[in-house]
Design a protein around this motif. Structure first.
Motif, PDB file in Angstrom:
ATOM      1  N   ALA A 189       0.830  -0.804   0.129  1.00 34.79           N
ATOM      2  CA  ALA A 189       0.137   0.060  -0.023  1.00 34.79           C
ATOM      3  C   ALA A 189       1.255   1.539  -0.108  1.00 34.79           C
ATOM      4  O   ALA A 189       1.876   1.299   0.636  1.00 34.79           O
ATOM      5  CB  ALA A 189      -0.914  -0.774   1.234  1.00 34.79           C
ATOM      6  N   ALA A 242       0.460   6.655   3.957  1.00 37.63           N
ATOM      7  CA  ALA A 242       0.092   8.449   3.692  1.00 37.63           C
ATOM      8  C   ALA A 242       0.632   9.521   3.547  1.00 37.63           C
ATOM      9  O   ALA A 242       0.251  10.090   2.749  1.00 37.63           O
ATOM     10  CB  ALA A 242      -0.278   7.967   5.505  1.00 37.63           C
ATOM     11  N   ARG A 287      -8.889   1.673  -3.253  1.00 37.98           N
ATOM     12  CA  ARG A 287      -9.021   1.695  -2.238  1.00 37.98           C
ATOM     13  C   ARG A 287      -8.856   0.596  -1.365  1.00 37.98           C
ATOM     14  O   ARG A 287      -8.312   0.808  -0.003  1.00 37.98           O
ATOM     15  CB  ARG A 287     -11.094   1.794  -2.148  1.00 37.98           C
ATOM     16  CG  ARG A 287     -11.760   2.487  -2.386  1.00 37.98           C
ATOM     17  CD  ARG A 287     -13.120   2.112  -2.397  1.00 37.98           C
ATOM     18  NE  ARG A 287     -13.936   3.258  -2.460  1.00 37.98           N
ATOM     19  CZ  ARG A 287     -14.986   2.918  -2.717  1.00 37.98           C
ATOM     20  NH1 ARG A 287     -15.359   2.157  -2.946  1.00 37.98           N
ATOM     21  NH2 ARG A 287     -15.643   4.837  -3.391  1.00 37.98           N
ATOM     22  N   GLU A 288      -8.365  -0.455  -1.780  1.00 39.53           N
ATOM     23  CA  GLU A 288      -6.952  -1.311  -1.269  1.00 39.53           C
ATOM     24  C   GLU A 288      -5.903  -1.113  -1.038  1.00 39.53           C
ATOM     25  O   GLU A 288      -5.220  -1.679  -0.109  1.00 39.53           O
ATOM     26  CB  GLU A 288      -7.621  -2.453  -2.064  1.00 39.53           C
ATOM     27  CG  GLU A 288      -6.230  -4.003  -1.417  1.00 39.53           C
ATOM     28  CD  GLU A 288      -6.728  -4.798  -1.910  1.00 39.53           C
ATOM     29  OE1 GLU A 288      -5.816  -5.714  -1.758  1.00 39.53           O
ATOM     30  OE2 GLU A 288      -7.520  -5.143  -2.555  1.00 39.53           O
ATOM     31  N   GLY A 346      -4.624   2.416  -0.486  1.00 38.05           N
ATOM     32  CA  GLY A 346      -4.134   3.787  -0.057  1.00 38.05           C
ATOM     33  C   GLY A 346      -4.286   4.960  -1.119  1.00 38.05           C
ATOM     34  O   GLY A 346      -3.757   5.835  -0.923  1.00 38.05           O
ATOM     35  N   THR A 375      -5.318   8.065  -3.539  1.00 37.65           N
ATOM     36  CA  THR A 375      -6.569   8.882  -3.617  1.00 37.65           C
ATOM     37  C   THR A 375      -6.791   9.047  -5.384  1.00 37.65           C
ATOM     38  O   THR A 375      -6.348   8.481  -5.896  1.00 37.65           O
ATOM     39  CB  THR A 375      -5.870  10.224  -3.512  1.00 37.65           C
ATOM     40  OG1 THR A 375      -5.284  10.593  -2.098  1.00 37.65           O
ATOM     41  CG2 THR A 375      -7.080  11.355  -3.692  1.00 37.65           C
ATOM     42  N   GLY A 389      -9.452   7.522  -1.023  1.00 40.58           N
ATOM     43  CA  GLY A 389      -8.564   8.829  -0.487  1.00 40.58           C
ATOM     44  C   GLY A 389      -8.673   9.711  -0.164  1.00 40.58           C
ATOM     45  O   GLY A 389      -7.789  11.155  -0.087  1.00 40.58           O
TER      46      GLY A 389
END
Length: 279
Positions: A138, A141, A253-254, A256, A258, A273
């Motif tokens: 993933a 952030a 979505r899986e 991470g 946007t 995201g």
């Protein structure tokens, strides 16, 4: 001998306008095949893709494709050159590139499914989400945040960089932007996925991967193939002028990412995201 193809091709057309008829010249987006071959130090070689593309930035296209499919990353490539093999006719020389690897050929059993690509659909038989989980993590952030006003300015900035589209009206584009909305690089091609591969290849060959502080903007829709390539390049935000596919949203979505779609004028839809959008 066939000359090296360019990104646009001049032709003559008959133009109808009301009752008026005239003959004039027109520019077309060039579409030519590109074969991508891998070779290893032990002499082993394999054709891994044949794609219909717009000539230009061919080495970047090859490097980006290999990165997106997990076949060769930045440190795996020794050199890329147009092919001069004796079995290749001279007129095909600029439509074949050889990627020389530093090590052996990667495990290629899946290539028997044939990585035949086109300018329309992306990689046929491309890896499923299950296979993608085995080689991609993933996206972290990170610190990247965008305001709505920064988002709204991206399509216009990309359009301004589409020089060949201005002549032909027949090319897709992909652009890399900073969070501040500054264009870092843009590429054009008859295929959306090819334009993205050229961008990723530019970053790969320049030692710029992963692209953790960048936004990818595409001129058409957001497909699974485009999201796969963005994920492999570490791009956290993908924006599309048109719609995303269901699998593109699932991937975003899986992992991470946007994903922004229908980014036009001063509106858009955020499909995944939304935490990276400062509203």
């Amino acid at each position: 001998m066939k000359t090296r193809p360019g990104p646009s091709t001049r032709t003559r057309i008959t133009e109808l306008s009301g009752s008026a008829v005239r003959q004039r010249r027109d520019d077309l987006a060039t579409e030519e095949p590109l074969e991508i071959r891998l070779t290893a130090p032990d002499g082993a070689r394999k054709t891994v893709a044949i794609t219909m593309r717009t000539p230009g930035h061919d080495f970047e296209l090859a490097a980006g494709f290999l990165n997106g499919e997990g076949l060769a990353g930045p440190g795996d490539i020794a050199s890329i050159a147009y092919c001069t093999d004796e079995d290749l006719p001279p007129e095909a020389r600029y439509n074949t590139v050889t990627v020389r690897l530093r090590g052996p050929l990667p495990d290629l059993p899946a290539l028997d499914r044939h990585f035949l690509t086109s300018s329309a659909c992306g990689v046929c038989g491309s890896a499923s989400l299950d296979a993608l989980r085995d080689r991609c993590a993933a996206v972290p952030a990170g610190r990247l945040r965008l305001t709505p006003s920064q988002l709204y300015g991206l399509p216009g900035a990309l359009r301004a960089a589409q020089g060949v589209f201005g002549k032909t009206g027949g090319l897709h584009a992909a652009g890399l932007f900073t969070a501040a909305g500054t264009l870092t690089a843009a590429r054009e091609d008859v295929g959306r996925h090819n334009a993205v591969d050229k961008l990723v290849g530019w970053a790969s060959l320049g030692g710029r991967l992963p692209l953790a502080e960048h936004v990818l903007v595409v001129s058409g829709r957001a497909s699974y193939e485009i999201m796969q390539k963005a994920l492999a390049a570490g791009v956290p935000v993908v924006c599309a002028v048109s719609a995303p596919s269901s699998l593109a949203v699932e991937l975003a979505r899986e992992f991470g990412l946007t994903l922004v779609g229908f980014l036009r004028e001063e509106r858009c839809n955020v499909y995944a995201g939304a935490e990276r959008i400062a509203v």
